[in-house]
Design a protein around this motif. Structure first.
Motif, PDB file in Angstrom:
ATOM      1  N   GLU A  37      -2.448  -0.174   5.971  1.00  0.00           N
ATOM      2  CA  GLU A  37      -3.244  -1.296   5.479  1.00  0.00           C
ATOM      3  C   GLU A  37      -3.581  -1.161   3.998  1.00  0.00           C
ATOM      4  O   GLU A  37      -3.824  -2.160   3.327  1.00  0.00           O
ATOM      5  CB  GLU A  37      -4.535  -1.426   6.301  1.00  0.00           C
ATOM      6  N   GLU A  39      -1.592  -0.449   1.625  1.00  0.00           N
ATOM      7  CA  GLU A  39      -0.490  -0.931   0.804  1.00  0.00           C
ATOM      8  C   GLU A  39      -0.316  -2.446   0.871  1.00  0.00           C
ATOM      9  O   GLU A  39       0.492  -3.004   0.136  1.00  0.00           O
ATOM     10  CB  GLU A  39       0.811  -0.250   1.234  1.00  0.00           C
ATOM     11  N   THR A  40      -1.070  -3.123   1.716  1.00  0.00           N
ATOM     12  CA  THR A  40      -0.922  -4.564   1.855  1.00  0.00           C
ATOM     13  C   THR A  40      -1.199  -5.318   0.557  1.00  0.00           C
ATOM     14  O   THR A  40      -0.398  -6.149   0.154  1.00  0.00           O
ATOM     15  CB  THR A  40      -1.813  -5.084   2.994  1.00  0.00           C
ATOM     16  N   PRO A  41      -2.312  -5.059  -0.160  1.00  0.00           N
ATOM     17  CA  PRO A  41      -2.523  -5.780  -1.426  1.00  0.00           C
ATOM     18  C   PRO A  41      -1.432  -5.498  -2.457  1.00  0.00           C
ATOM     19  O   PRO A  41      -1.032  -6.395  -3.197  1.00  0.00           O
ATOM     20  CB  PRO A  41      -3.874  -5.272  -1.921  1.00  0.00           C
ATOM     21  N   LEU A  42      -0.929  -4.290  -2.478  1.00  0.00           N
ATOM     22  CA  LEU A  42       0.133  -3.940  -3.412  1.00  0.00           C
ATOM     23  C   LEU A  42       1.403  -4.720  -3.091  1.00  0.00           C
ATOM     24  O   LEU A  42       2.061  -5.246  -3.982  1.00  0.00           O
ATOM     25  CB  LEU A  42       0.417  -2.438  -3.360  1.00  0.00           C
ATOM     26  N   GLU A  44       1.579  -7.630  -1.613  1.00  0.00           N
ATOM     27  CA  GLU A  44       1.380  -9.043  -1.908  1.00  0.00           C
ATOM     28  C   GLU A  44       1.512  -9.341  -3.392  1.00  0.00           C
ATOM     29  O   GLU A  44       1.894 -10.431  -3.787  1.00  0.00           O
ATOM     30  CB  GLU A  44       0.020  -9.495  -1.399  1.00  0.00           C
ATOM     31  N   GLU A  45       1.212  -8.363  -4.253  1.00  0.00           N
ATOM     32  CA  GLU A  45       1.291  -8.565  -5.697  1.00  0.00           C
ATOM     33  C   GLU A  45       2.694  -8.307  -6.236  1.00  0.00           C
ATOM     34  O   GLU A  45       3.002  -8.717  -7.346  1.00  0.00           O
ATOM     35  CB  GLU A  45       0.304  -7.642  -6.404  1.00  0.00           C
TER      36      GLU A  45
END
Length: 99
Positions: A37, A39-42, A44-45
């Motif tokens: 979880e 690594e999810t924002p990474l 998405e970017e």
């Protein structure tokens, strides 16, 4: 030397159900660790080459068909009247479709 056979081993229904339950439990536990979880924002970017860099609001002004334009009934493109090749029963065809 031991020889392994490809023939199925006779198991009782209880043993088979117990083995299937063990396999499902082990598979679920192993799969639960696959998603990180953090690594999810990474992810998405991250932008792939040729992809859109950011989600931006785009405003496009759509103009109605002008007096010197027509819509080809074959390709549905709005064309200038100089590209009119044929007109039948009010239907207009452009020179590219008729070419």
């Amino acid at each position: 030397m031991a020889i392994e056979s490809a023939a199925p081993v006779a198991m009782s229904e209880a043993d088979r159900a117990k083995e299937i339950a063990q396999l499902k439990a082990g598979k679920t536990a192993a799969m639960a660790n696959l998603i990180d979880e953090a690594e999810t924002p990474l992810a998405e970017e991250y932008v792939l080459p040729g992809g859109e860099a950011a989600q931006e609001d785009v405003s496009i002004e759509i103009l109605p068909e002008q007096v010197d334009e027509f819509t080809c009934v074959s390709c549905f493109m709005v064309r200038h009247r100089t590209q009119l090749a044929r007109e039948e029963n009010g239907q207009k065809f452009c020179s590219e479709c008729e070419g």
